[in-house]
Design a protein around this motif. Structure first.
Motif, PDB file in Angstrom:
ATOM      1  N   PHE A 193       6.664  -5.923   6.530  1.00  0.00           N
ATOM      2  CA  PHE A 193       7.926  -5.305   6.137  1.00  0.00           C
ATOM      3  C   PHE A 193       7.951  -3.826   6.489  1.00  0.00           C
ATOM      4  O   PHE A 193       7.024  -3.083   6.188  1.00  0.00           O
ATOM      5  N   ALA A 194       9.050  -3.423   7.138  1.00  0.00           N
ATOM      6  CA  ALA A 194       9.289  -2.020   7.435  1.00  0.00           C
ATOM      7  C   ALA A 194      10.133  -1.366   6.350  1.00  0.00           C
ATOM      8  O   ALA A 194      10.259  -0.151   6.306  1.00  0.00           O
ATOM      9  N   SER A 195      10.714  -2.166   5.475  1.00  0.00           N
ATOM     10  CA  SER A 195      11.552  -1.656   4.395  1.00  0.00           C
ATOM     11  C   SER A 195      11.020  -2.168   3.068  1.00  0.00           C
ATOM     12  O   SER A 195      10.876  -3.384   2.868  1.00  0.00           O
ATOM     13  N   LEU A 196      10.735  -1.269   2.150  1.00  0.00           N
ATOM     14  CA  LEU A 196      10.271  -1.652   0.820  1.00  0.00           C
ATOM     15  C   LEU A 196      11.347  -2.438   0.086  1.00  0.00           C
ATOM     16  O   LEU A 196      11.067  -3.426  -0.599  1.00  0.00           O
ATOM     17  N   VAL A 197      12.593  -2.015   0.221  1.00  0.00           N
ATOM     18  CA  VAL A 197      13.699  -2.712  -0.446  1.00  0.00           C
ATOM     19  C   VAL A 197      13.773  -4.162   0.013  1.00  0.00           C
ATOM     20  O   VAL A 197      13.962  -5.085  -0.793  1.00  0.00           O
ATOM     21  N   LYS A 198      13.602  -4.394   1.306  1.00  0.00           N
ATOM     22  CA  LYS A 198      13.644  -5.760   1.820  1.00  0.00           C
ATOM     23  C   LYS A 198      12.467  -6.587   1.298  1.00  0.00           C
ATOM     24  O   LYS A 198      12.622  -7.780   1.010  1.00  0.00           O
ATOM     25  N   MET A 199      11.317  -5.967   1.180  1.00  0.00           N
ATOM     26  CA  MET A 199      10.169  -6.686   0.634  1.00  0.00           C
ATOM     27  C   MET A 199      10.412  -7.044  -0.833  1.00  0.00           C
ATOM     28  O   MET A 199      10.108  -8.158  -1.267  1.00  0.00           O
ATOM     29  N   GLU A 200      10.953  -6.107  -1.589  1.00  0.00           N
ATOM     30  CA  GLU A 200      11.243  -6.374  -3.000  1.00  0.00           C
ATOM     31  C   GLU A 200      12.262  -7.505  -3.149  1.00  0.00           C
ATOM     32  O   GLU A 200      12.130  -8.366  -4.030  1.00  0.00           O
ATOM     33  N   SER A 220       4.427  11.074   2.438  1.00  0.00           N
ATOM     34  CA  SER A 220       4.075   9.828   1.763  1.00  0.00           C
ATOM     35  C   SER A 220       4.565   8.656   2.607  1.00  0.00           C
ATOM     36  O   SER A 220       5.573   8.755   3.312  1.00  0.00           O
ATOM     37  N   SER A 221       3.835   7.543   2.546  1.00  0.00           N
ATOM     38  CA  SER A 221       4.191   6.384   3.363  1.00  0.00           C
ATOM     39  C   SER A 221       3.669   5.113   2.720  1.00  0.00           C
ATOM     40  O   SER A 221       2.788   5.156   1.865  1.00  0.00           O
ATOM     41  N   TRP A 222       4.208   3.986   3.141  1.00  0.00           N
ATOM     42  CA  TRP A 222       3.832   2.726   2.524  1.00  0.00           C
ATOM     43  C   TRP A 222       3.771   1.625   3.578  1.00  0.00           C
ATOM     44  O   TRP A 222       4.240   1.771   4.713  1.00  0.00           O
ATOM     45  N   SER A 223       3.193   0.487   3.202  1.00  0.00           N
ATOM     46  CA  SER A 223       3.131  -0.672   4.072  1.00  0.00           C
ATOM     47  C   SER A 223       3.131  -1.932   3.222  1.00  0.00           C
ATOM     48  O   SER A 223       2.577  -1.933   2.117  1.00  0.00           O
ATOM     49  N   SER A 254       0.834  -1.197   0.000  1.00  0.00           N
ATOM     50  CA  SER A 254       0.000   0.000   0.000  1.00  0.00           C
ATOM     51  C   SER A 254       0.870   1.248   0.000  1.00  0.00           C
ATOM     52  O   SER A 254       1.877   1.311   0.706  1.00  0.00           O
ATOM     53  N   CYS A 255       0.470   2.243  -0.794  1.00  0.00           N
ATOM     54  CA  CYS A 255       1.206   3.501  -0.866  1.00  0.00           C
ATOM     55  C   CYS A 255       0.247   4.664  -0.668  1.00  0.00           C
ATOM     56  O   CYS A 255      -0.729   4.808  -1.411  1.00  0.00           O
ATOM     57  N   CYS A 256       0.523   5.491   0.327  1.00  0.00           N
ATOM     58  CA  CYS A 256      -0.226   6.735   0.545  1.00  0.00           C
ATOM     59  C   CYS A 256       0.623   7.884  -0.008  1.00  0.00           C
ATOM     60  O   CYS A 256       1.650   8.259   0.563  1.00  0.00           O
ATOM     61  N   ASP A 257       0.201   8.412  -1.144  1.00  0.00           N
ATOM     62  CA  ASP A 257       0.958   9.447  -1.841  1.00  0.00           C
ATOM     63  C   ASP A 257       0.500  10.825  -1.370  1.00  0.00           C
ATOM     64  O   ASP A 257      -0.617  11.257  -1.633  1.00  0.00           O
ATOM     65  N   ALA A 258       1.396  11.517  -0.670  1.00  0.00           N
ATOM     66  CA  ALA A 258       1.094  12.849  -0.145  1.00  0.00           C
ATOM     67  C   ALA A 258       1.828  13.943  -0.908  1.00  0.00           C
ATOM     68  O   ALA A 258       1.962  15.070  -0.425  1.00  0.00           O
ATOM     69  N   SER A 259       2.293  13.646  -2.116  1.00  0.00           N
ATOM     70  CA  SER A 259       3.137  14.583  -2.852  1.00  0.00           C
ATOM     71  C   SER A 259       2.411  15.863  -3.237  1.00  0.00           C
ATOM     72  O   SER A 259       3.054  16.885  -3.500  1.00  0.00           O
ATOM     73  N   ASP A 260       1.071  15.852  -3.275  1.00  0.00           N
ATOM     74  CA  ASP A 260       0.321  17.059  -3.617  1.00  0.00           C
ATOM     75  C   ASP A 260      -0.227  17.799  -2.405  1.00  0.00           C
ATOM     76  O   ASP A 260      -1.044  18.714  -2.534  1.00  0.00           O
ATOM     77  N   SER A 261       0.226  17.416  -1.210  1.00  0.00           N
ATOM     78  CA  SER A 261      -0.330  18.027   0.009  1.00  0.00           C
ATOM     79  C   SER A 261       0.486  19.229   0.491  1.00  0.00           C
ATOM     80  O   SER A 261       0.277  19.709   1.615  1.00  0.00           O
ATOM     81  N   ALA A 288       8.041   3.553  -7.836  1.00  0.00           N
ATOM     82  CA  ALA A 288       8.998   4.354  -8.596  1.00  0.00           C
ATOM     83  C   ALA A 288      10.090   4.961  -7.717  1.00  0.00           C
ATOM     84  O   ALA A 288      11.271   4.899  -8.045  1.00  0.00           O
ATOM     85  N   ASP A 289       9.711   5.549  -6.581  1.00  0.00           N
ATOM     86  CA  ASP A 289      10.729   6.178  -5.731  1.00  0.00           C
ATOM     87  C   ASP A 289      10.576   5.801  -4.259  1.00  0.00           C
ATOM     88  O   ASP A 289      11.084   6.490  -3.390  1.00  0.00           O
ATOM     89  N   GLY A 290       9.877   4.715  -3.987  1.00  0.00           N
ATOM     90  CA  GLY A 290       9.775   4.229  -2.614  1.00  0.00           C
ATOM     91  C   GLY A 290       8.575   4.711  -1.834  1.00  0.00           C
ATOM     92  O   GLY A 290       8.288   4.193  -0.762  1.00  0.00           O
ATOM     93  N   CYS A 291       7.869   5.735  -2.317  1.00  0.00           N
ATOM     94  CA  CYS A 291       6.677   6.254  -1.625  1.00  0.00           C
ATOM     95  C   CYS A 291       6.957   6.511  -0.139  1.00  0.00           C
ATOM     96  O   CYS A 291       6.260   6.039   0.749  1.00  0.00           O
ATOM     97  N   GLY A 292       8.023   7.245   0.128  1.00  0.00           N
ATOM     98  CA  GLY A 292       8.328   7.619   1.506  1.00  0.00           C
ATOM     99  C   GLY A 292       9.268   6.680   2.221  1.00  0.00           C
ATOM    100  O   GLY A 292       9.617   6.917   3.376  1.00  0.00           O
ATOM    101  N   ASP A 293       9.693   5.592   1.550  1.00  0.00           N
ATOM    102  CA  ASP A 293      10.641   4.674   2.180  1.00  0.00           C
ATOM    103  C   ASP A 293      12.034   5.288   2.094  1.00  0.00           C
ATOM    104  O   ASP A 293      12.688   5.237   1.054  1.00  0.00           O
ATOM    105  N   GLY A 294      12.511   5.864   3.190  1.00  0.00           N
ATOM    106  CA  GLY A 294      13.764   6.601   3.173  1.00  0.00           C
ATOM    107  C   GLY A 294      14.987   5.743   2.983  1.00  0.00           C
ATOM    108  O   GLY A 294      15.941   6.137   2.335  1.00  0.00           O
ATOM    109  N   SER A 295      14.997   4.545   3.552  1.00  0.00           N
ATOM    110  CA  SER A 295      16.143   3.652   3.407  1.00  0.00           C
ATOM    111  C   SER A 295      15.678   2.230   3.664  1.00  0.00           C
ATOM    112  O   SER A 295      14.565   1.982   4.118  1.00  0.00           O
ATOM    113  N   ALA A 296      16.550   1.286   3.405  1.00  0.00           N
ATOM    114  CA  ALA A 296      16.210  -0.125   3.590  1.00  0.00           C
ATOM    115  C   ALA A 296      15.981  -0.477   5.050  1.00  0.00           C
ATOM    116  O   ALA A 296      15.360  -1.486   5.357  1.00  0.00           O
TER     117      ALA A 296
END
Length: 307
Positions: free
Chosen positions: A268-275, A250-253, A237-244, A292-300
């Motif tokens: 998963f707390a890390s998108l990279v680890k899930m991928e 932005s955040s993901w789960s 799931s991705c919550c895109d807050a780029s237009d706020s 595309a850019d992690g949707c708020g996932d700052g690091s692994a």
């Protein structure tokens, strides 16, 4: 004569754009269902077809479908309305098929599963009879209760369905679907928020339905082992807050769960680890990229989940 040629070329171009199983159409008609208008990358197994799922002339969600295993590898959609207003469509007992998987001369809209069509439908996709007495549910990837109106009805397509263990589907996976919707309602309902979901399946090595003693319409050669039973289901799931305008982040789960009663559930707390986990489960050599850019996932190693 030149005018006629131009008109003819425009007509051909329009047909190509509206043909929902072409790659060009997938990008032009279905990109709205993906974060940053970018579909996941790295899926490469089987005979894959992009589907812009169309019902009554409107595109409702996107699917990547494996015609050799006769299951979707993922469905992608947005949550646009909650709660639903007014009376909603009831659950369907018989699910739709996707005519265009059988050829570009077929309807672009999903259609009823009819026995008279099975000769040209069955080579590329599942039918309702594949699930009959199989012991498995027709499990939604894109769940019906995340939507309203025709968006809800459109989820009842067999190209959006995988065989799921009944206990897993009705308890474990249903709980995950409810949590996803609640997370969106509680943390991603602000002005200009965009809510993107991708739900997928990891095929098993050898489990399939129908079983060896199953006969569909007196055609045993077409019945045995047609539909792969996935080993895992996953959801991102991705919550895109780029237009706020900076008022929200932005955040993901993400979650991966074994398709069986009492199976493992990995959050998963890390998108990279899930991928990376999905890459290993699918057995791909190349990397999988869901967002595309992690949707708020700052690091692994940083937890950027909702909340």
């Amino acid at each position: 004569m030149k005018v006629l040629v131009v008109i003819a070329l425009l007509a051909i171009s329009t047909c190509i754009v509206e043909s929902s199983t072409t790659d060009d159409s997938y990008l032009s008609s279905c990109n709205k269902f993906f974060y940053k208008s970018t579909a996941p990358k790295g899926f490469s197994s089987g005979s894959l077809k992009y589907i812009c799922q169309r019902y009554e002339g409107t595109f409702h969600f996107a699917t990547l479908y494996d015609t050799s295993k006769r299951i979707p590898l993922y469905s992608a959609y947005t949550i646009d309305e909650f709660p639903c207003s007014g009376k909603q469509p009831s659950r369907r007992s018989s699910w739709f098929i996707e005519p265009e998987l059988a050829g570009r001369d077929k309807s672009a809209d999903m259609d009823a599963d009819k026995e008279s069509d099975h000769d040209w439908v069955m080579p590329t996709q599942a039918i309702n009879d594949d699930y009959h007495d199989s012991g498995f549910d027709r499990g939604h990837l894109n769940p019906n209760f995340h939507h309203c109106g025709n968006d809800r009805t459109a989820t009842f397509s067999l190209t959006n369905s995988i065989p799921q263990d009944p206990c897993f589907n009705r308890i474990v996976w249903y709980h995950i679907e409810v949590e996803t919707l609640e997370r969106m309602e509680n943390s991603c309902a602000f002005d200009k928020a965009k809510r993107y979901i991708i739900v997928g399946a990891v095929p098993s090595a050898d489990q399939r339905i129908p079983f060896n003693d199953t006969v569909i319409h007196d055609k045993p050669d077409k019945a045995t082992g047609r539909v792969n039973v996935p080993e895992y289901s996953w959801s991102m799931s991705c919550c895109d807050a780029s237009d706020s305008n900076g008022a929200h982040q932005s955040s993901w789960s993400g979650v991966i769960a074994q398709n069986k009663a009492g199976g493992t559930v990995e959050n998963f707390a890390s998108l990279v680890k899930m991928e990376r986990r999905l890459q290993a489960l699918y057995g791909y050599k190349g990397a999988i990229k869901l967002l595309a850019d992690g949707c708020g996932d700052g690091s692994a190693d940083t937890d950027q989940s909702f909340g």
